[in-house]
Enzyme design. Structure first.
Site, PDB file in Angstrom:
ATOM      1  N   LYS A  37       1.090  -1.459  -0.009  1.00  0.00           N
ATOM      2  CA  LYS A  37       0.031   0.051  -0.013  1.00  0.00           C
ATOM      3  C   LYS A  37       0.969   1.133   0.075  1.00  0.00           C
ATOM      4  CE  LYS A  37      -3.773   2.244   2.578  1.00  0.00           C
ATOM      5  NZ  LYS A  37      -4.646   2.013   3.580  1.00  0.00           N
ATOM      6  N   SER A 112      -9.507   2.063   3.020  1.00  0.00           N
ATOM      7  CA  SER A 112      -8.463   3.037   2.030  1.00  0.00           C
ATOM      8  C   SER A 112      -7.580   1.940   1.341  1.00  0.00           C
ATOM      9  CB  SER A 112      -7.657   4.005   2.940  1.00  0.00           C
ATOM     10  OG  SER A 112      -6.913   3.109   4.030  1.00  0.00           O
ATOM     11  N   SER A 136      -9.443  -0.194   7.261  1.00  0.00           N
ATOM     12  CA  SER A 136      -9.223  -0.325   6.077  1.00  0.00           C
ATOM     13  C   SER A 136      -8.365  -1.903   5.584  1.00  0.00           C
ATOM     14  CB  SER A 136      -8.128   0.892   5.950  1.00  0.00           C
ATOM     15  OG  SER A 136      -8.724   2.131   5.892  1.00  0.00           O
TER      16      SER A 136
END
Length: 547
Positions: A37, A112, A136
């Site tokens: 990420k 996210s 998330s």
């Protein structure tokens, strides 16, 4: 998947090959490709957090989590898209474009950690690093039919991770199975002097954390789920009854109240402190919804921050009582699965609803695992999450594996120990539990007796004590007990401390087995108070006149 903006950066094939060549072929993750990420540092490449203005500066070193996966033989292939600055649960708040669920181009991917989840669910990589502050690492797992593991805060270092709310941030993993997550989590779980919030896994589990999770709580009322989610949730409850020995309804209102605090007061101010300096001046590189949310933190007053801390402390104490009698809490990961069009129409309201069942976990210091739970009637993935107290991560992974139909290998009993059922003052958290702990005991599992037992409050001075008696006419669902694994020599020492009319005998359990346990003679409870209706000693103590 074609058309999905998964990546903010893909490494050149030559760099991937070079990293793969360096990997130890005997390492636990040798050759496993993984995605990162893009709020987590990878040496030599920028960390954008989905803000293109940050794309010009490469990271000088890799985050601890990335380094540990490299040392375990894993090979990074790129950085993934996310809700900008890890602020969102929908996956649409990125100038790089919005991801969608692998099951439907019309439905959100969740955020996210949108790109990391879709990368795993689409088969681009078998493993991805994500983060979870509000959910998330779990919401995108549910929306894409994969496994998301959110460890206890501090077990996995956040050094080299761009903070969202530093006290709550967690590095998490996405995989397609629990089995695939285990070696990654094992590699990542290391104390880190570079992270001031790093915490080691205790050498012994916390007192009330059972080695085997058999008692699972579920919400005791309606949860305002979308109709397709409601139907899938009912099916999940039926499935749970075939996995857990006991399913216990609990009030989740205090958990949800804690979760609502994440975007209020102290924690919104913390988010502004972490990333507010990136939000001025405004420009096309900033997501307008993220900017609007985070700038609210600028005006939060100090007294409001401390009032938030006080309220959260009260909610932690209130929710903490749940864990005295249950091992884990099962919840739907989300209340529904919104369309991209719904998020566009109400970006803040829809996002808040998506996180209803996830935002409390880090505030209350809990660990969690999101797992697939089949499909809704319309074919979209449905997911549930199992939540448990801090440092209950190993048995929680076992529970998640059992849910997924994966093998769970029970650890052999320590040599020189025996299983001992306790029904009263030796229960975890009660007055005499320290005797079991100091003797080297640990909670093996929660259980109920076989039918036919009754429970009495014995008369006498000192600590209130129960008498467990097999009368033959006790309730069908038995009496609540804890089964502890205790060294042999400690059993005799404990027996010496137990006053008459209690003695050691065999206690039949709800699974058809029997273990040693403290029992009372039937003729010794003629003048005692029958508290069987309470269902267990902890509940009996809450009854006026018993304690």
């Amino acid at each position: 998947m074609t058309g999905q903006p998964l990546w903010t950066l893909q490494l050149d094939r030559s760099e991937v090959d070079e990293l793969a060549a360096r990997a130890d072929p005997e390492a636990p993750l040798a050759g496993v490709r993984f995605a990162i990420k893009d709020n987590i540092d990878l040496a030599g490449h920028p960390t954008t957090a989905a803000c293109p203005a940050l794309a010009a500066k490469p990271a000088g070193s890799s985050a601890t989590a990335v380094r540990l996966l490299l040392e375990a033989g894993a090979v990074p292939v790129g950085k993934t898209n996310l809700d900008q600055f890890a602020t969102g649960l929908v996956g649409t708040r990125s100038p790089y474009g919005a991801c969608h669920s692998v099951a439907s181009p019309a439905h959100v991917s969740g955020g996210s950690s949108s790109g990391s989840a879709v990368a795993v669910a689409s088969g681009a990589v078998p493993l991805a690093l994500a983060t979870d502050t509000a959910g998330s690492g779990r919401v995108p797992a549910a929306f894409n039919g994969i496994v998301g593991v959110k460890p206890t805060r501090g077990l996995v270092s956040t050094a080299g991770v761009m903070p969202a709310v530093a006290d709550l941030d967690c590095v998490t993993t996405f995989t397609t199975t629990v089995a695939a997550a285990r070696p990654a989590i094992a590699a990542l779980t290391r104390p880190d002097p570079a992270d001031p919030r790093s915490r080691p896994m205790p050498p012994r589990p916390p007192v009330a954390v059972a080695a085997l999770m058999r008692v699972v709580a579920v919400p005791d009322g309606e949860m305002e789920l979308d109709p397709p989610h409601e139907e899938a949730w009912r099916a999940a409850l039926d499935r749970l009854r075939g996995i857990a020995a006991h399913v216990v309804p609990v009030d989740i209102g205090p958990f949800l109240e804690a979760g609502r605090m994440l975007y209020e007061g102290a924690w919104l101010a913390a988010r502004y402190a972490a990333i507010g300096h990136y939000l001025e001046p405004d420009g096309p590189h900033l997501d307008p919804t993220v900017r609007r949310i985070v700038l609210r933190g600028r005006d939060i007053a100090g007294p409001d921050v401390f009032a938030g801390f006080e309220r959260l402390a009260a909610l932690r104490a209130q929710t903490g009582t749940v864990w005295a009698d249950v091992d884990a809490l099962m919840l739907p990961t989300t209340p529904g699965h919104p369309r991209l069009s719904e998020v566009a129409a109400d970006p803040i309201g829809v996002n808040a609803r998506v996180g209803r069942f996830t935002t409390f976990a880090n505030l209350l210091d809990l660990c969690a695992v999101a797992v697939p739970a089949g499909e809704r009637a319309d074919g979209l993935p449905f997911g549930v999450q199992f939540v448990a107290p801090a440092f209950a991560d190993p048995p929680l992974l076992d529970l998640a594996a059992a849910w997924c139909g994966e093998p769970v290998v029970s650890a052999p009993a320590d040599p020189g120990t025996t299983l001992l059922a306790v029904a009263g003052a030796h229960l975890s958290g009660l007055q005499l539990n320290h005797e079991l702990v100091s003797a080297g005991g640990r909670l093996a599992f929660r259980a109920r007796t076989a039918p036919g037992y009754r429970l009495y409050r014995l008369s006498g001075p000192g600590v209130p004590r129960p008498g467990l008696v097999r009368t033959g006419d006790g309730p069908v669902d038995g009496i609540a007990v804890e089964v502890w694994q205790v060294p042999h020599q400690a059993v005799g020492a404990l027996l010496d401390t137990v006053p008459e009319p209690l003695g050691l005998g065999r206690v039949g359990l709800d699974d058809g087995t029997s273990v040693a346990g403290f029992l009372s003679a039937e003729n010794a409870v003629r003048d005692a108070t029958d508290v069987t209706a309470a269902g267990g000693w902890r509940a009996a103590l809450a009854t006026p006149g018993i304690a």
